[in-house]
Design a protein around this motif. Structure first.
Motif, PDB file in Angstrom:
ATOM      1  N   CYS A 309       0.866  -1.183   0.000  1.00  0.00           N
ATOM      2  CA  CYS A 309       0.000   0.000   0.000  1.00  0.00           C
ATOM      3  C   CYS A 309       0.899   1.228   0.000  1.00  0.00           C
ATOM      4  N   GLU A 321      -3.549   4.279  -0.408  1.00  0.00           N
ATOM      5  CA  GLU A 321      -3.651   3.659  -1.727  1.00  0.00           C
ATOM      6  C   GLU A 321      -3.440   2.158  -1.576  1.00  0.00           C
ATOM      7  N   THR A 322      -4.437   1.378  -1.977  1.00  0.00           N
ATOM      8  CA  THR A 322      -4.363  -0.079  -1.863  1.00  0.00           C
ATOM      9  C   THR A 322      -4.201  -0.712  -3.238  1.00  0.00           C
ATOM     10  N   PHE A 323      -3.701  -1.965  -3.244  1.00  0.00           N
ATOM     11  CA  PHE A 323      -3.404  -2.655  -4.505  1.00  0.00           C
ATOM     12  C   PHE A 323      -4.040  -4.051  -4.546  1.00  0.00           C
ATOM     13  N   LYS A 327      -1.149  -4.603  -8.709  1.00  0.00           N
ATOM     14  CA  LYS A 327      -0.207  -3.511  -8.436  1.00  0.00           C
ATOM     15  C   LYS A 327      -0.298  -2.378  -9.452  1.00  0.00           C
ATOM     16  N   GLU A 328      -0.946  -2.633 -10.592  1.00  0.00           N
ATOM     17  CA  GLU A 328      -1.125  -1.580 -11.591  1.00  0.00           C
ATOM     18  C   GLU A 328      -2.481  -0.891 -11.446  1.00  0.00           C
ATOM     19  N   SER A 329      -3.258  -1.288 -10.430  1.00  0.00           N
ATOM     20  CA  SER A 329      -4.614  -0.752 -10.261  1.00  0.00           C
ATOM     21  C   SER A 329      -4.811  -0.228  -8.845  1.00  0.00           C
ATOM     22  N   GLY A 330      -3.938   0.674  -8.462  1.00  0.00           N
ATOM     23  CA  GLY A 330      -4.043   1.248  -7.125  1.00  0.00           C
ATOM     24  C   GLY A 330      -5.320   2.057  -6.940  1.00  0.00           C
ATOM     25  N   THR A 351      -4.033  -8.206  -1.027  1.00  0.00           N
ATOM     26  CA  THR A 351      -2.813  -7.813  -1.726  1.00  0.00           C
ATOM     27  C   THR A 351      -1.712  -8.830  -1.494  1.00  0.00           C
TER      28      THR A 351
END
Length: 356
Positions: A309, A321-323, A327-330, A351
């Protein structure tokens, strides 16, 4: 300029001028009009900020409310002003009359320092007796400033405010009752608590003793909670100082080093909360962080390709900000307090699973 900064500037103005403000009219000019302007409304545009608006009530003609604030020619809220030395709670009957005929959903009663916001939650078109929201220029809180943003010209949204107004009103009322209970526990609260562990009848003498015990227990619990937070803050501060010392002793002076990065106490506290959540799944040694100018990144195995995060704490508003969607869609979410991070436990665990 940020709303908080503008309000703090107004606060300084209030401190410097209020002893020289001798009339209600001067209070309007020195304090209230700048407040309206801070909200983004043009005080020099009579179609947007209408002073001395006529609110005839039955046979009473010529009744005037101090200001009507309009947006797209629709009245948003009315403002009734008093001298800064008067209580902002003492004249709501007058505002109550104006509200009834104003065709707006919000009324504001102010002395230029305290602003009480009213609406009609209990009966349609009849202003409630108590405000659902209060902001004090001399005691600004981030939570209050966040609510006030909903009344700015840029962010005004009637439905959004009404959705939160009821919650704000009753949370305020519950908190007030809770504070009363701490100061002087009621028989009802004492019975509720004591009956869970004390099986004998509670006599009048017992009640006197138990009320005193309850007061001490509540006060002690709150004080210990505060003490724990202070110790945590001090511990985090020590970690920062140690980290700074380690950096100074382990790194040579280099003009290419980014000296603008400052790791704050809040970022480290946020990191500790995230670590506590993730330790349910993995050892703490696998959870690392790297601070940057843009964000505070929390990583799996100290690997930039495995972000867990990010904390965006470098602005007035704080975001997590979470993933969990990759990882490309925070996804950035607003935090009202650091404790809100705990509500994203499932996203943080998801995650982790994405990297397995």
């Amino acid at each position: 300029m940020d709303l908080k900064i503008k309000l703090e500037q107004l606060h300084q103005k209030v401190i410097g001028l209020k002893e020289q403000i001798g009339t209600e009219e001067a209070t309007k000019n020195a304090f209230v009009m700048p407040f309206i302007q801070i909200l983004g409304y043009d005080i020099f545009n009579p179609t947007e900020v209408v002073p001395e608006h006529v609110c005839d009530i039955g046979t009473k003609k010529g009744e005037k409310v101090d200001y009507v604030i309009k947006n797209n020619d629709e009245p948003i809220f009315i403002i009734e002003c008093k001298h800064w030395k008067e209580s902002a709670d003492a004249h709501n009957s007058q505002l109550h009359r104006y509200y009834h005929v104003s065709k707006t959903r919000f009324g504001v009663l102010t002395n230029g320092i305290v602003y009480n916001f009213y609406t009609d939650l209990e009966k349609p078109n009849i202003m409630d007796e108590k405000p659902f929201f209060t902001i004090n220029i001399e005691d600004l809180k981030d939570s209050s400033i966040k609510i006030l943003e909903s009344f700015t010209k840029k962010d005004y949204n009637l439905e959004s405010i009404l959705d939160s107004a009821e919650a704000l009103k009753y949370i305020k009322a519950i908190r007030k009752e809770f504070e009363k209970e701490i100061e002087n526990p009621s028989d009802e609260l004492v019975k509720l608590l004591v009956n869970r562990f004390f099986e004998k009848p509670i006599t009048s003498n017992r009640m006197v003793s138990f009320k005193e015990y309850a007061k001490k227990a509540l006060t002690t619990s709150i004080n210990e909670s505060i003490s724990f937070r202070l110790k945590s803050a001090l511990s985090i501060n020590e970690q920062i100082e140690k980290r700074e010392d380690d950096i100074k002793t382990s790194q040579p002076i280099d003009e290419n080093n980014d000296s603008k990065i400052v790791t704050t106490e809040e970022e480290l506290e946020g990191f500790q909360i995230v670590k506590a959540i993730l330790r349910e799944k993995i050892p703490s040694s696998r959870i690392a962080y790297r601070d940057t100018l843009s964000y505070f990144g929390i990583l799996l195995d100290d690997n930039n390709r495995k972000p867990l995060c990010r904390l965006h704490f470098n602005t007035a508003n704080k975001y997590l900000e979470t993933f969990h969607n990759g990882k490309e869609s925070g996804e950035k979410v607003l935090l009202n307090s650091l404790d809100d991070i705990y509500t994203f436990r499932n996203q943080l665990h998801q995650t982790l699973e994405n990297y397995n």
